[in-house]
Design an enzyme around this catalytic site. Structure first.
Site, PDB file in Angstrom:
ATOM      1  N   GLU A  67       0.889  -1.173   0.000  1.00  0.00           N
ATOM      2  CA  GLU A  67       0.000   0.000   0.000  1.00  0.00           C
ATOM      3  C   GLU A  67       0.915   1.208   0.000  1.00  0.00           C
ATOM      4  O   GLU A  67       1.499   1.569   1.019  1.00  0.00           O
ATOM      5  CB  GLU A  67      -0.911  -0.034   1.231  1.00  0.00           C
ATOM      6  N   CYS A  69      -2.521   9.158   3.405  1.00  0.00           N
ATOM      7  CA  CYS A  69      -2.218   8.662   2.059  1.00  0.00           C
ATOM      8  C   CYS A  69      -3.377   8.862   1.095  1.00  0.00           C
ATOM      9  O   CYS A  69      -3.176   8.902  -0.122  1.00  0.00           O
ATOM     10  CB  CYS A  69      -1.802   7.195   2.116  1.00  0.00           C
TER      11      CYS A  69
END
Length: 475
Positions: free
Chosen positions: A250, A284
């Protein structure tokens, strides 16, 4: 409020510190001064952890699912009981406001509860075969795992990996970031107090290069989960190639936000401004590249600037603070350099744009008319900066949203149902939020495409990422 974390390694069921180990200073981002020392794992510590993980795995994978679930549920309960204590530690280490820190701890507890139940629904399937024959497909735990998590959501992203791994029947060794060791330690203290067997869940603070190369190269470790920057992720992928270790990545994003002229503008602004400055933009999936339809562009800028000016920065432990400092000393200079580059290339600064007077603070910032040539339009700022530019047509908006090699999250605001359907189909992103930012939830997959990585965490997909598939045919 003093810093009350007891920083230790947790290896083979034993808490360890001192004993000649090197230590790293934990920094308070409000002042920039040290508040504690965290012990670093040695090469011998890592070998002990690997051996313990390999030894504990057969018994843990064979442990009745109800017993595994009970330990996860108890961990969740302890996190909730200790939310005030852990939240304060998180705020002092990372800078986010206390209300956000507490929500993160509660979200971590929810992950443990969800996976404690989801593993009970891991049924597999039976294939259609002639009478007297049987073919079935089952999922089994992949084996001992290693996790690497970042400092922006230091307990939630750790919990997302650890809860799924343990639920699947894997053992886990976790390396948290050196900026936020205290809240990670508290998560493992909750696991220990909930009765996790020795060697099943272990915590190793320390040098990222030593720990990653040692764990990934070990034949004992069967799976690695990493959340962090694209560059580091690619480096870990190269290491994993040599050992054929399974990986979930990720990685970074640069989330576009498409604002169409049929949206409820005031409602949209009330949503996007707090979301942009949540955790000082160190998210993020933070909304960052705002593409606004030309007819409402000026009104959007005016409303955004007015709301930005009201965002009070300060110590996250203070009740009236809306945004704390950045998490480490590198971030203010990095964010400032991106803003200066954008300004030099024609962007207008409508709010903020400057570092604070102490610690790692940076003002909430709004940039207008930012050209694609500006670095901040191509490199994720990971800070409290919103960049905006106007668009005219739907096709232009989609083109700009998909322009970068990243594809973690994207957002759009429109009241047109057909347009919303097209956005969901056409935007190249692992997650799309339309009139919402609620995309990180326990029962949904979280992950990206392109340079934002591959694989998912959260949801049943997160459980499956810690499993291997086996087909069994019997005639």
């Amino acid at each position: 409020m003093g810093y009350e974390a007891d920083l230790k390694l947790f290896i083979d069921g034993v808490w360890k510190s001192g004993e000649g180990r090197d230590a790293h200073t934990v920094i308070d981002p409000v002042t920039g001064s040290g508040i504690a020392e965290v012990p670093y794992a040695t090469a011998a510590d890592l070998e002990e952890a690997i051996a313990a993980s390999g030894r504990a795995w057969p018994e843990w994978r064979s442990t009745d699912v109800e017993k595994r679930s009970a330990i996860l549920h108890k961990t969740a309960s302890l996190l909730r009981e200790r939310v005030d204590h852990i939240g304060a530690i998180l705020t002092q280490e990372q800078g986010k406001i206390l209300a956000e820190a507490k929500l993160e701890v509660l979200g971590s507890a929810q992950l443990f509860d969800w996976y404690a139940e989801e593993v009970k629904r891991d049924y597999g399937r039976t294939l259609v075969r002639p009478a007297g024959q049987l073919s079935r497909v089952i999922r089994q735990p992949v084996g001992p795992t290693a996790t690497f998590s970042p400092w922006n959501f230091p307990i939630y992203l750790l919990a997302k990996k650890v809860a799924a791994s343990l639920a699947a029947g894997c053992t886990v060794i976790s390396r948290p970031p050196h900026e936020t060791p205290g809240c990670a330690t508290e998560l493992f203290r909750a696991l220990h107090d909930a009765g996790i067997p020795a060697g099943v869940a272990q915590l190793v603070h320390g040098d990222a290069n030593l720990i990653s190369t040692t764990l990934i190269a070990s034949p004992v470790i069967r799976k690695v989960s990493f959340t962090g920057s694209t560059n580091v992720g690619k480096h870990l992928m190269r290491l994993a190639a040599d050992s054929m270790t399974r990986i979930t990545m990720e990685l970074g994003g640069h989330a576009p936000v498409l604002i169409f002229d049929d949206c409820d503008l005031e409602k949209t602004l009330d949503m996007v401004v707090p979301q942009k400055f949540r955790n000082a933009g160190q998210v993020c999936v933070s909304p960052t590249r705002f593409y606004v339809q030309s007819g409402i562009y000026d009104a959007f800028l005016k409303g955004f600037a007015e709301r930005t000016a009201k965002v009070k920065t300060g110590n996250g432990l203070d009740a009236d603070t809306k945004m704390g400092p950045l998490a480490n000393g590198r971030r203010p200079d990095a964010v400032g350099a991106l803003i200066e580059d954008a300004r030099a290339k024609g962007a207008r600064v409508l709010a903020g744009g400057e570092k604070g007077d102490q610690g790692f603070f940076f003002q909430p910032t709004l940039l207008a008319d930012v050209p694609n040539s500006a670095d901040i339009m191509n490199d994720e700022p990971f800070g409290p900066v919103a960049v905006t530019r106007a668009f005219d047509t739907f096709d232009e908006a989609i083109e700009q949203a998909n322009r970068l090699p990243f594809g973690l999250a994207a957002f759009a605001f429109t009241e047109n149902g057909r347009r919303a359907n097209l956005i969901g189909d056409l935007v190249e992103s692992g997650m799309v939020g339309i009139n919402t930012f609620a995309i990180s939830v326990a029962d949904a997959p979280f992950g990206g495409v392109k340079d934002s990585g591959f694989g998912s965490e959260g949801g049943k997909e997160g459980l499956e990422s810690y499993q291997v598939v086996k087909a069994i045919h019997q005639a």
